[in-house]
Design an enzyme around this catalytic site. Structure first.
Site, PDB file in Angstrom:
ATOM      1  CB  CYS A  32     -51.853  10.508   4.700  1.00  0.00           C
ATOM      2  SG  CYS A  32     -52.356  12.097   4.482  1.00  0.00           S
ATOM      3  CB  CYS A  49     -48.412  17.803   6.294  1.00  0.00           C
ATOM      4  SG  CYS A  49     -47.862  16.083   6.597  1.00  0.00           S
TER       5      CYS A  49
HETATM    6 FE1  FES Z   1     -51.473  13.363   6.099  1.00  0.00          FE
HETATM    7 FE2  FES Z   1     -49.963  15.003   7.437  1.00  0.00          FE
HETATM    8  S1  FES Z   1     -49.833  12.779   7.198  1.00  0.00           S
HETATM    9  S2  FES Z   1     -51.241  15.547   5.690  1.00  0.00           S
END
Ligand code: FES
Length: 123
Positions: A35, A104
């Site tokens: 991400c 996360c």
């Molecule tokens: Fe990247 Fe939550 S989506 S840390």
């Protein structure tokens, strides 16, 4: 059921311990390659106890809430205890995270461990 618990929303909206510690003696930075989110953790350690902790998170709401909760869980604690903090414990303290957001909370665990490693490597 709401997607996010009240606690997640509270720590996302009012994150605790945001910022930088100028004289930190342990700093850890980790990122999630998928991400692209990044978390940086600053520790001020005295006599093997986490006297102060602050964080900067460039990331999603769950990552911000996880870092905030994680700092609350380790502040004032001995290093030996902080080392044992798991992402599951952070998620539990937040009254849960959706499955697809558990990664996360992993950032918070890793950032703390990385900051403690940094401290140990400088001793
Ligand atoms: Fe990247 Fe939550 S989506 S840390």
């Amino acid at each position: 059921m709401a997607l996010y618990s009240e606690k997640v929303m509270d720590h996302f909206r009012n994150p605790r311990n945001v910022g930088v510690i100028e004289d930190a003696n342990g700093i850890g930075e980790v990122g999630n390659a998928k991400c692209g989110d990044i978390m940086k953790m600053y520790l001020k350690i005295t006599d093997e106890v986490i006297e102060d902790v602050k964080f900067e998170t460039f990331g999603c709401g769950s990552a911000i809430a996880s870092s905030s909760m994680a700092t609350e869980l380790i502040k004032g604690k001995p290093l030996s205890e902080a080392m044992k903090l798991t992402n599951q414990a952070v998620a539990e303290a937040l009254d849960g995270l959706p499955d697809y957001k558990m990664h996360c909370s992993v950032l918070a665990e890793e950032a703390i461990k990385s900051a403690i490693d940094d401290y140990n490597s400088k001793k």
